[in-house]
Design a protein around this motif. Structure first.
Motif, PDB file in Angstrom:
ATOM      1  N   UNK A 252       0.834  -1.198   0.000  1.00  0.00           N
ATOM      2  CA  UNK A 252       0.000   0.000   0.000  1.00  0.00           C
ATOM      3  C   UNK A 252       0.878   1.261   0.000  1.00  0.00           C
ATOM      4  N   UNK A 253       0.597   2.228  -0.897  1.00  0.00           N
ATOM      5  CA  UNK A 253       1.403   3.457  -0.944  1.00  0.00           C
ATOM      6  C   UNK A 253       0.996   4.459   0.135  1.00  0.00           C
TER       7      UNK A 253
ATOM      8  N   UNK B  93      -1.453  16.141   2.645  1.00  0.00           N
ATOM      9  CA  UNK B  93      -1.128  14.732   2.784  1.00  0.00           C
ATOM     10  C   UNK B  93      -0.703  14.384   4.208  1.00  0.00           C
ATOM     11  N   UNK B  94      -0.271  15.362   4.988  1.00  0.00           N
ATOM     12  CA  UNK B  94       0.079  15.110   6.375  1.00  0.00           C
ATOM     13  C   UNK B  94      -1.148  14.743   7.190  1.00  0.00           C
ATOM     14  N   UNK B  95      -2.309  15.177   6.729  1.00  0.00           N
ATOM     15  CA  UNK B  95      -3.561  14.885   7.418  1.00  0.00           C
ATOM     16  C   UNK B  95      -4.109  13.512   7.058  1.00  0.00           C
ATOM     17  N   UNK B  96      -3.774  13.000   5.868  1.00  0.00           N
ATOM     18  CA  UNK B  96      -4.225  11.674   5.426  1.00  0.00           C
ATOM     19  C   UNK B  96      -3.154  11.109   4.517  1.00  0.00           C
TER      20      UNK B  96
ATOM     21  N   UNK C 161      -2.445   6.696   0.410  1.00  0.00           N
ATOM     22  CA  UNK C 161      -2.863   7.153  -0.914  1.00  0.00           C
ATOM     23  C   UNK C 161      -4.130   6.461  -1.399  1.00  0.00           C
ATOM     24  N   UNK C 162      -4.577   5.431  -0.700  1.00  0.00           N
ATOM     25  CA  UNK C 162      -5.837   4.792  -1.062  1.00  0.00           C
ATOM     26  C   UNK C 162      -7.024   5.503  -0.428  1.00  0.00           C
TER      27      UNK C 162
ATOM     28  N   UNK D  33      -7.735   0.942  -5.090  1.00  0.00           N
ATOM     29  CA  UNK D  33      -8.539   1.498  -3.999  1.00  0.00           C
ATOM     30  C   UNK D  33      -9.969   0.970  -4.042  1.00  0.00           C
ATOM     31  N   UNK D  34     -10.596   1.062  -5.220  1.00  0.00           N
ATOM     32  CA  UNK D  34     -11.982   0.637  -5.335  1.00  0.00           C
ATOM     33  C   UNK D  34     -12.131  -0.871  -5.162  1.00  0.00           C
ATOM     34  N   UNK D  35     -11.216  -1.634  -5.723  1.00  0.00           N
ATOM     35  CA  UNK D  35     -11.290  -3.098  -5.612  1.00  0.00           C
ATOM     36  C   UNK D  35     -11.130  -3.535  -4.159  1.00  0.00           C
TER      37      UNK D  35
END
Length: 550
Positions: free
Chosen positions: A32-33, A50-53, A56-57, A467-469
């Motif tokens: 997972x990235x 990006x520091x908050x989340x 990347x999925x 992500x969706x899968x």
């Protein structure tokens, strides 16, 4: 790999075994990235968001990329926003200051997110069209992309170079197609995904069923289908009147009659570069520098000398075809002759004849040679004899492995016959990909089918599909093996974000070559910054461009 039994029930089937298929398989194996907080991105706005989340999925791509168009940093305006996002996180400032920042991505193994899947490709080894060579071009011509832009996650090209050759990867290295093919072939085993990857398989008759999808050619039932078969699977065939020339022997290199090359892009140039120095070449190409320039025009002499020299030949031939208006001065001719001295040792005047905008009117094949009647752009009739032909005006993909109803859902028009399936270019699915990479319920598209064909821009579509899968697989309590009735998953209405009014979609690039910058090579040679413009890279061919070739 093809001899191993293929599971009859998996969550996901990925059609294609090129770079984008391999990236997606790597993620579906639970890699997972995440955004690395220890290596902040030079864009402070992006870093803060990006520091908050950091997974990347889980990110909102629209929110993360909304400021890109107004940023002081240089972001691509041709690739899909999600592809641009992943590219800049993998290689911040890759086109301007590649050595200034390390990657901002880290891959964490999370076995709980692993999804059962298979990768089905028809090439003899992993790599998609990087492993296939349908023309007489050398395997040792350098790719247009730099080595780091051809790397896949978990095992970079730099690591491969060190493991196989020893030493450090040279700066600004353009690996050959042979090197890239060897790297991709070794990749599955190096990152531990080899049990899911299959070669030498022709997929066919894929249709929707209650349980999801049924791949009749291999008796597989799956919930999700990923189209990663690319837009470069076959050469555009010659028109019917020229097809007898395709039967001429390719290995006719000893003949005194010339080789005919038809085409104006990279593949045509590859054939010319690869032809032995003693063999004559007749080159027929389209010349329309204002409306439809050759993609070779974007190749600077210092960064891509072999392609720049072929383009110069074409340009001089076009000038000469204009008559007195196109005749250059003796000084210019002397410079031009020197320019061609080291191109396979071939003297331009004796071994290369360029015929721009020339039409082949009649063909007469006699044994191992053919006689041609040609009409040039100004109406002049010419007679030429050739020993073989390379017709290389482009490559296209196909979705012929889908049944008619699925093909209609993806393409919008029914595929009436499998004998003549519609050809797929970078434009075919681009507009739909801009809105959603899920083209129909549970059918995702990755790689060059999205319209972005450089490997560097493959990551985004793979992250979206993964992500969706993963979300749906973990949310659905489905046991394969019997008749399964499931409610169709809803399609996110805004997975990529609406295009900014002044940004990402002001120009649709068919293959991403518009972002193949040559800044770094120019700086390393103490030259002015020079960036390839959008239009010359349009429809620019196959592997030599560092394409995804899924």
């Amino acid at each position: 790999m093809a001899l191993r039994p293929i599971p009859e029930h998996v969550d996901t089937v990925i059609v294609g075994n090129g770079p984008s298929a391999l990236i997606l398989s790597f993620i579906l194996h639970g890699n997972i990235p995440y955004y690395s907080h220890s290596r902040p991105h030079p864009d402070p706005i992006l870093h803060k968001k990006l520091s908050e989340s950091s997974c990347l999925l889980d990110v909102d791509v629209q929110d993360l990329t909304a400021h890109f168009a107004a940023s002081r940093l240089s972001y691509s305006t041709q690739a899909l926003p999600i592809n641009v996002l992943l590219d800049t996180l993998l290689r911040p400032l890759a086109d301007t200051d590649p050595e200034e920042y390390d990657t901002c991505l880290e891959w964490r193994l999370e076995p709980g997110r692993k999804v059962s899947h298979v990768v089905l490709g028809n090439t003899a080894q992993v790599g998609g069209q990087w492993a296939d060579n349908p023309v007489s071009a050398s395997w040792d011509i350098g790719a247009l992309s730099y080595a780091e832009m051809l790397s896949l996650p978990g095992y970079t090209f730099e690591e491969h170079y060190k493991n196989t050759r020893g030493g450090t990867l040279p700066k600004f290295h353009r690996p050959t197609r042979r090197e890239v093919a060897e790297y991709l072939a070794r990749y599955p085993e190096e990152v531990g995904i080899q049990e899911s990857v299959y070669t030498n398989l022709k997929v066919g008759d894929v249709r929707r069923v209650d349980a999801g999808f049924y791949v009749e050619s291999h008796n597989i039932i799956c919930r999700h289908l990923v189209l990663a078969s690319g837009i470069f699977s076959s050469l555009i065939p010659p028109r019917p009147s020229l097809r007898p020339l395709s039967a001429l022997p390719r290995s006719n290199a000893s003949s005194d009659a010339p080789l005919l090359v038809v085409g104006s892009g990279f593949t045509a140039a590859d054939v010319i570069i690869s032809t032995p120095a003693h063999r004559k070449i007749i080159h027929i190409f389209k010349w329309d520098p204002e409306s439809r320039p050759s993609p070779l025009r974007a190749c600077h002499l210092r960064a891509y000398p072999e392609y720049a020299r072929v383009y110069r030949r074409m340009k001089l031939a076009a000038k000469q075809s204009l008559g007195p208006r196109g005749v250059s001065s003796p000084l210019t001719r002397r410079k031009s002759d020197q320019f061609f001295e080291d191109v396979a040792g071939r003297d331009r005047d004796h071994f290369y004849e360029g015929l721009p905008n020339t039409y082949i009117k009649e063909v007469a094949v006699s044994g191992d040679t053919a006689h041609l009647s040609l009409e040039t752009g100004d109406g002049t009739m010419l007679q030429r004899e050739i020993s073989s032909m390379e017709y290389v005006i482009g490559r296209r993909g196909s979705l012929a492995y889908l049944n008619n109803s699925l093909a209609e859902a993806i393409l919008g028009t029914p595929d009436e016959t499998k004998d003549h399936p519609p050809a797929i270019s970078g434009r075919t699915l681009r507009s739909r990909s801009e809105s959603n990479l899920e083209l129909a319920p549970d059918i995702f598209v990755t790689g060059s089918l999205t319209g972005d064909s450089l490997i560097r821009f493959a990551y985004g579509s793979c992250v979206f599909a993964a992500r969706e899968i993963i979300r749906r697989t973990k949310a659905a309590a489905v046991t394969f093996g019997g008749t399964v009735h499931t409610e169709t998953a809803s399609i996110p209405t805004d997975p990529l974000g609406d295009p900014p009014e002044s940004g990402h979609h002001d120009f649709i690039s068919t293959n991403g070559h518009s972002d193949l910058h040559v800044d770094r090579a120019m700086r390393s040679l103490s030259m002015d910054r020079e960036i390839s413009t959008c239009e010359p890279w349009r429809e620019s061919g196959w592997w030599a461009g560092g394409c995804i070739l899924s």
